[in-house]
Design a protein around this motif. Structure first.
Motif, short mmCIF file in Angstrom:
data_model
loop_
_atom_site.label_atom_id
_atom_site.label_comp_id
_atom_site.label_asym_id
_atom_site.label_seq_id
_atom_site.Cartn_x
_atom_site.Cartn_y
_atom_site.Cartn_z
N ILE A 39 20.97 -93.29 -35.08
CA ILE A 39 19.57 -93.60 -34.78
C ILE A 39 19.46 -93.98 -33.31
CG2 ILE A 39 17.64 -95.18 -35.21
CD1 ILE A 39 18.68 -95.53 -38.05
N GLN A 40 18.56 -93.33 -32.61
CA GLN A 40 18.24 -93.72 -31.23
C GLN A 40 16.74 -93.97 -31.18
OE1 GLN A 40 18.70 -90.83 -27.99
NE2 GLN A 40 19.61 -92.44 -26.76
N GLN A 41 16.39 -95.23 -30.94
CA GLN A 41 14.99 -95.63 -31.05
C GLN A 41 14.65 -96.68 -30.02
OE1 GLN A 41 14.02 -96.99 -34.99
NE2 GLN A 41 11.88 -97.37 -34.54
N CYS B 88 9.60 -104.49 -37.22
CA CYS B 88 8.66 -103.65 -36.48
C CYS B 88 9.29 -102.30 -36.13
CB CYS B 88 8.16 -104.36 -35.22
SG CYS B 88 9.42 -104.88 -34.07
N ASP B 89 10.61 -102.27 -35.92
CA ASP B 89 11.28 -101.00 -35.64
C ASP B 89 11.42 -100.17 -36.92
OD1 ASP B 89 11.56 -101.58 -32.94
OD2 ASP B 89 13.45 -102.64 -33.25
N LEU B 90 11.60 -100.84 -38.06
CA LEU B 90 11.60 -100.13 -39.34
C LEU B 90 10.25 -99.47 -39.59
CD1 LEU B 90 13.37 -102.51 -41.90
CD2 LEU B 90 14.07 -100.19 -41.33
N LYS B 91 9.20 -100.21 -39.28
CA LYS B 91 7.85 -99.71 -39.50
C LYS B 91 7.57 -98.49 -38.62
CE LYS B 91 3.09 -101.37 -39.91
NZ LYS B 91 2.17 -102.53 -39.70
N ALA B 92 8.15 -98.48 -37.41
CA ALA B 92 7.92 -97.38 -36.48
C ALA B 92 8.93 -96.24 -36.67
CB ALA B 92 8.00 -97.89 -35.04
N PHE B 93 9.92 -96.44 -37.55
CA PHE B 93 11.00 -95.47 -37.73
C PHE B 93 10.48 -94.16 -38.30
CE2 PHE B 93 14.21 -93.54 -40.53
CZ PHE B 93 15.20 -93.26 -39.60
N GLN B 94 10.86 -93.06 -37.63
CA GLN B 94 10.55 -91.72 -38.10
C GLN B 94 11.82 -90.89 -37.99
OE1 GLN B 94 7.33 -90.36 -35.63
NE2 GLN B 94 5.77 -91.50 -36.77
N ALA C 61 12.08 -88.05 -35.42
CA ALA C 61 12.13 -88.42 -34.00
C ALA C 61 13.34 -89.27 -33.64
CB ALA C 61 10.85 -89.16 -33.60
N HIS C 62 13.82 -90.07 -34.59
CA HIS C 62 14.81 -91.09 -34.25
C HIS C 62 16.23 -90.82 -34.75
CE1 HIS C 62 10.98 -93.68 -34.15
NE2 HIS C 62 11.29 -93.37 -32.91
N VAL C 63 16.40 -89.91 -35.69
CA VAL C 63 17.75 -89.58 -36.16
C VAL C 63 18.29 -88.42 -35.32
CG1 VAL C 63 19.17 -88.78 -38.08
CG2 VAL C 63 17.31 -90.40 -38.49
N LYS C 64 19.40 -88.69 -34.64
CA LYS C 64 20.03 -87.69 -33.79
C LYS C 64 21.38 -87.29 -34.40
CE LYS C 64 16.74 -88.69 -30.78
NZ LYS C 64 15.62 -87.79 -30.50
N PHE C 65 21.91 -86.16 -33.92
CA PHE C 65 23.18 -85.67 -34.45
C PHE C 65 24.15 -85.39 -33.30
CE2 PHE C 65 19.98 -84.74 -37.59
CZ PHE C 65 20.59 -85.12 -38.78
N ALA C 66 25.40 -85.81 -33.50
CA ALA C 66 26.46 -85.58 -32.54
C ALA C 66 27.73 -85.17 -33.29
CB ALA C 66 26.72 -86.85 -31.71
N LYS D 160 12.06 -90.94 -45.68
CA LYS D 160 10.79 -91.62 -45.43
C LYS D 160 10.84 -92.99 -46.11
CE LYS D 160 8.04 -87.43 -44.91
NZ LYS D 160 6.87 -86.63 -45.40
N LEU D 161 11.17 -94.02 -45.35
CA LEU D 161 11.38 -95.34 -45.93
C LEU D 161 10.08 -95.94 -46.44
CD1 LEU D 161 13.78 -96.74 -43.17
CD2 LEU D 161 14.41 -95.87 -45.43
N PRO D 162 10.09 -96.54 -47.63
CA PRO D 162 8.87 -97.12 -48.23
C PRO D 162 8.57 -98.51 -47.67
CG PRO D 162 10.71 -97.40 -49.74
CD PRO D 162 11.25 -96.64 -48.56
#
Length: 390
Positions: free
Chosen positions: A277-279, A257-263, A266-271, A306-308
């Motif tokens: 990933i912060q989700q 369900c988190d894969l399905k909602a992954f964008q 919005a969810h990939v951050k950089f440090a 964009k994961l299929p």
């Protein structure tokens, strides 16, 4: 309007103190039934707009408005229940049930079915809903075995929970803890029915069965099979995409369900330390923090971030085909990818709290109990290092 409830002031019945009674009018397909609310109010303190309410201030007015609101809410619940269960409906029937002059009997399976639908409407996680439907399936089979498919909820005796539990363990060979969870789900459904006045009491309220400290081996994909997955070449692009998504799960720990909602936006951050990933997890609303490892980044880049994603049913079905094509003997599923990720972290000396945070758990006990599979190789290495035998 098919069904409507309004409060109206009987100005033709004003008493000597200048107050008039408030009546509740039930209108179903033009059929009218009225019920006294036992609330009286001065005409100038009544607003007939909307459902009708008392406009004067004061504690007593608030109490009376609450009485009117609760009465309307209960009548609506009765109507909705009759419609939901396909029972005969009329304004008089709704009134009679409200006043206790008529009893509508609901089947146990009807209440459980509505409870599951309620859970679906709440947007609960896929696995939670799957377990609910599994409980309903076992319940159908049990009632068929005891030749009581139309068992009324009001006719359930206090032994039902224990009898159903025994059936699950003996006939269905379900583990003790799983059986207890299934019975408790029926218990929760009956509690749902009680709160909605379908039954006068929850007959399984007293059911108690303690969970046992069962520790099951954790299923995960080992390094050898992970390499098979990585190196595999497929004729069908569908299998290749499913393999890639599963491999991504094994290196990020994201649930389906988190894969399905992954964008990615919005969810990939950089440090400074690298991307992560912060989700917010769909199931628990807690946040997971997962550093993106090179293999995971490669998959994201392959699909331009964009994961299929396909449906969970098809995903798990194709995963089993992928396992066969890669000569992997275990039955792969989306959840095994999550457990593989946790096992990989633990056996590479990642701190348990960090594993918990990566998985998005709020309780370390859950992480350690259900995801911490330490391989014999790791145990041996730790002992040898501790005692200077390396």
């Amino acid at each position: 309007m098919k069904f409507n409830i309004n409060m109206w002031l009987r100005k033709d019945r004003i008493s000597e103190d200048g107050r008039a009674p408030i009546y509740c009018k039930i209108n179903y397909k033009g059929q009218i039934a009225s019920i006294s609310t036992n609330v009286r109010v001065a005409p100038e303190e009544w607003n007939s707009k909307g459902y009708g309410r008392i406009t004067s201030s004061g504690e007593l007015s608030q109490i009376h408005n609450t009485v009117l609101h609760n009465m309307r809410a209960k009548l609506e619940r009765i109507y909705n229940a009759l419609i939901s269960f396909g029972k005969l409906v009329s304004s008089k029937i709704v009134k009679d049930i409200y006043q206790g002059n008529r009893k509508v009997h609901y089947k146990l399976v009807e209440i459980v079915e509505e409870f599951i639908q309620y859970r679906e409407d709440q947007g609960l996680a896929y696995n939670t809903l799957k377990n609910s439907r599994n409980a309903l399936r076992h319940l159908f089979n049990y009632l068929e075995k005891v030749n009581n498919k139309n068992l009324q909820a009001d006719d359930i005796d206090r032994c039902f929970g224990d009898d159903f539990l025994l059936y699950l363990k003996k006939d269905c060979e379900v583990s003790h803890n799983t059986a207890v969870k299934l019975v408790k789900l029926i218990q929760a459904a009956l509690d749902y029915g009680f709160k909605r006045d379908y039954i006068e009491t929850n007959p399984l309220k007293s059911f108690e069965a303690k969970m046992r400290n069962e520790i099951k081996p954790i299923d995960f994909v080992d390094d050898q099979d992970m390499e098979r997955l990585k190196q595999a070449e497929f004729e069908d692009k569908r299998h290749e995409r499913v393999r890639d998504i599963f491999y991504f799960q094994c290196r990020t720990g994201l649930s389906y369900c988190d894969l399905k909602a992954f964008q990615s936006e919005a969810h990939v951050k950089f440090a400074k330390q690298g991307p992560f990933i912060q989700q917010q997890r769909q199931k628990s609303s807690t946040y997971s923090v997962v550093p993106l490892m090179p293999e995971a980044i490669t998959i994201l880049e392959k699909y331009e971030y964009k994961l299929p994603i396909i449906s969970n049913q098809k995903y798990n079905k194709y995963l089993k085909e992928v396992a066969d094509l890669c000569d992997i003997r275990m039955s792969l599923s989306s959840h095994i990818g999550r457990k593989t990720f946790a096992t990989w972290l633990f056996n590479n000396e990642v701190n348990a709290v960090s594993v918990m945070k990566a998985l998005g758990h709020s309780d370390l006990k859950t992480t350690l109990r259900h995801y911490a599979e330490i391989l014999p190789k790791k145990v041996i290495e730790d002992f040898r290092q501790a005692f200077g035998l390396m």
